[in-house]
Design an enzyme around this catalytic site. Structure first.
Site, PDB file in Angstrom:
ATOM      1  N   LYS A  44      26.758 -24.551  18.653  1.00 43.13           N
ATOM      2  CA  LYS A  44      27.094 -23.251  18.298  1.00 43.13           C
ATOM      3  C   LYS A  44      26.283 -22.262  18.433  1.00 43.13           C
ATOM      4  O   LYS A  44      25.507 -21.909  18.005  1.00 43.13           O
ATOM      5  CB  LYS A  44      27.491 -23.473  16.898  1.00 43.13           C
ATOM      6  CG  LYS A  44      28.458 -23.154  16.674  1.00 43.13           C
ATOM      7  CD  LYS A  44      28.582 -23.587  15.164  1.00 43.13           C
ATOM      8  CE  LYS A  44      30.583 -22.824  14.596  1.00 43.13           C
ATOM      9  NZ  LYS A  44      30.831 -23.393  13.120  1.00 43.13           N
ATOM     10  N   SER A  86      28.133 -12.405   7.269  1.00 46.42           N
ATOM     11  CA  SER A  86      27.378 -12.244   8.526  1.00 46.42           C
ATOM     12  C   SER A  86      28.395 -11.256   9.301  1.00 46.42           C
ATOM     13  O   SER A  86      28.206 -10.589  10.694  1.00 46.42           O
ATOM     14  CB  SER A  86      26.910 -13.153   8.464  1.00 46.42           C
ATOM     15  OG  SER A  86      26.675 -14.028   7.117  1.00 46.42           O
ATOM     16  N   HIS A  98      24.993 -12.776  -0.007  1.00 46.87           N
ATOM     17  CA  HIS A  98      23.648 -14.140  -0.130  1.00 46.87           C
ATOM     18  C   HIS A  98      22.932 -13.966  -0.693  1.00 46.87           C
ATOM     19  O   HIS A  98      22.094 -15.206  -1.889  1.00 46.87           O
ATOM     20  CB  HIS A  98      23.112 -14.407   0.942  1.00 46.87           C
ATOM     21  CG  HIS A  98      24.307 -14.553   2.699  1.00 46.87           C
ATOM     22  ND1 HIS A  98      24.229 -13.978   3.787  1.00 46.87           N
ATOM     23  CD2 HIS A  98      24.949 -15.889   3.113  1.00 46.87           C
ATOM     24  CE1 HIS A  98      25.173 -14.780   4.203  1.00 46.87           C
ATOM     25  NE2 HIS A  98      25.929 -16.028   3.570  1.00 46.87           N
ATOM     26  N   ARG A 131      34.090 -15.912  -2.209  1.00 52.45           N
ATOM     27  CA  ARG A 131      34.480 -14.392  -2.160  1.00 52.45           C
ATOM     28  C   ARG A 131      35.581 -14.509  -2.466  1.00 52.45           C
ATOM     29  O   ARG A 131      36.561 -14.594  -3.850  1.00 52.45           O
ATOM     30  CB  ARG A 131      34.095 -13.911  -0.603  1.00 52.45           C
ATOM     31  CG  ARG A 131      32.474 -13.525  -0.131  1.00 52.45           C
ATOM     32  CD  ARG A 131      32.608 -13.151   1.020  1.00 52.45           C
ATOM     33  NE  ARG A 131      32.892 -14.843   1.530  1.00 52.45           N
ATOM     34  CZ  ARG A 131      31.989 -14.951   2.430  1.00 52.45           C
ATOM     35  NH1 ARG A 131      31.691 -14.327   3.161  1.00 52.45           N
ATOM     36  NH2 ARG A 131      32.338 -16.326   3.413  1.00 52.45           N
TER      37      ARG A 131
HETATM   38  P1  ADP Z   1      28.822 -16.147   5.865  1.00 53.53           P
HETATM   39  O1  ADP Z   1      30.302 -16.620   5.314  1.00 53.53           O
HETATM   40  O2  ADP Z   1      28.989 -14.496   5.458  1.00 53.53           O
HETATM   41  O3  ADP Z   1      29.353 -16.217   7.265  1.00 53.53           O
HETATM   42  P2  ADP Z   1      27.463 -18.172   5.332  1.00 53.53           P
HETATM   43  O4  ADP Z   1      28.174 -19.781   5.954  1.00 53.53           O
HETATM   44  O5  ADP Z   1      26.119 -17.998   6.061  1.00 53.53           O
HETATM   45  O6  ADP Z   1      27.965 -16.567   5.259  1.00 53.53           O
HETATM   46  O7  ADP Z   1      27.633 -18.760   4.393  1.00 53.53           O
HETATM   47  C1  ADP Z   1      26.715 -19.692   3.652  1.00 53.53           C
HETATM   48  C2  ADP Z   1      27.421 -19.367   1.655  1.00 53.53           C
HETATM   49  O8  ADP Z   1      27.681 -18.209   1.254  1.00 53.53           O
HETATM   50  C3  ADP Z   1      29.209 -19.874   1.260  1.00 53.53           C
HETATM   51  O9  ADP Z   1      29.265 -20.624   0.825  1.00 53.53           O
HETATM   52  C4  ADP Z   1      29.596 -18.831   1.619  1.00 53.53           C
HETATM   53  O10 ADP Z   1      31.132 -18.512   0.999  1.00 53.53           O
HETATM   54  C5  ADP Z   1      28.744 -17.267   0.492  1.00 53.53           C
HETATM   55  N1  ADP Z   1      28.997 -15.920   1.049  1.00 53.53           N
HETATM   56  C6  ADP Z   1      28.624 -15.394   2.031  1.00 53.53           C
HETATM   57  N2  ADP Z   1      28.652 -14.800   1.402  1.00 53.53           N
HETATM   58  C7  ADP Z   1      29.185 -14.117   0.355  1.00 53.53           C
HETATM   59  C8  ADP Z   1      29.649 -13.050  -0.208  1.00 53.53           C
HETATM   60  N3  ADP Z   1      29.240 -11.876   0.014  1.00 53.53           N
HETATM   61  N4  ADP Z   1      29.227 -13.431  -1.663  1.00 53.53           N
HETATM   62  C9  ADP Z   1      28.914 -14.525  -2.550  1.00 53.53           C
HETATM   63  N5  ADP Z   1      28.822 -15.686  -1.219  1.00 53.53           N
HETATM   64  C10 ADP Z   1      28.762 -15.629  -0.176  1.00 53.53           C
END
Ligand code: ADP
Length: 164
Positions: A44, A132, A20, A94
């Protein structure tokens, strides 16, 4: 006068990871302002509360410049973006597995408000497998996730699982 380019980077951030952070740092180079938005669904369950997630984001971004803001919302994302004068939703991509979901979200958001564009940044290769959910799972089973999350997040994860 040039209008400010404001982007919203929404997610669960439960908790924030180095993946992130990479998107946040790169997003700041592209936009005048970046709002990191803890987008939550009150029905949730999550490991960290909304306040804890926002605190952690603030802590790990405190050395970045002041063009970054942290906020939370449980409402419609495009409405939030509009309320802030933002016309970009920033998302990270990703693997192929992210693509279908992200594609659907981008299309529905565009249908809901054509003035808001979704912009994707490809993950830094070191963070390709950092999510996460995987972090929580590994940490919950006693595995080390050092290097995948900022140190303060590592400490909070350890605390959480110690007190469970
Ligand atoms: P996660 O998928 O890790 O639970 P979130 O829902 O918080 O995360 O994701 C928020 C945004 O950040 C989404 O667009 C997700 O694709 C992106 N994201 C999460 N982890 C990464 C990463 N390792 N590299 C690039 N983008 C990421």
């Amino acid at each position: 006068m040039k209008t400010k380019k404001i982007a919203v980077y929404p997610g669960s951030f439960d908790p924030i990871t180095n993946g992130h952070l990479d998107i946040i740092v790169r997003g700041l180079r592209m936009f005048d302002e970046l709002i990191v938005l803890v987008a939550y669904n009150p029905n949730k369950s999550s490991l960290f509360s909304v306040e804890e997630r926002m605190d952690l984001i603030r802590l790990v971004t405190q050395d970045l410049d002041g063009r970054l803001r942290v906020d939370c919302s449980s409402g419609l994302l495009v409405d939030y973006a509009k309320s802030q004068g933002a016309n970009v939703i920033l998302r990270g991509l990703r693997a192929v597995s992210d693509f279908e979901y992200e594609f659907q979200m981008a299309l529905i958001n565009r249908r809901l408000n054509r003035d808001v564009e979704t912009v994707f940044l490809m993950t830094g290769y070191q963070w390709f497998y950092t999510s996460s959910n995987l972090i929580k799972e590994a940490a919950g089973l006693g595995g080390s996730v050092k290097g995948l999350v900022p140190d303060v997040v590592l400490e909070r994860l350890e605390e959480k699982f110690r007190t469970r």
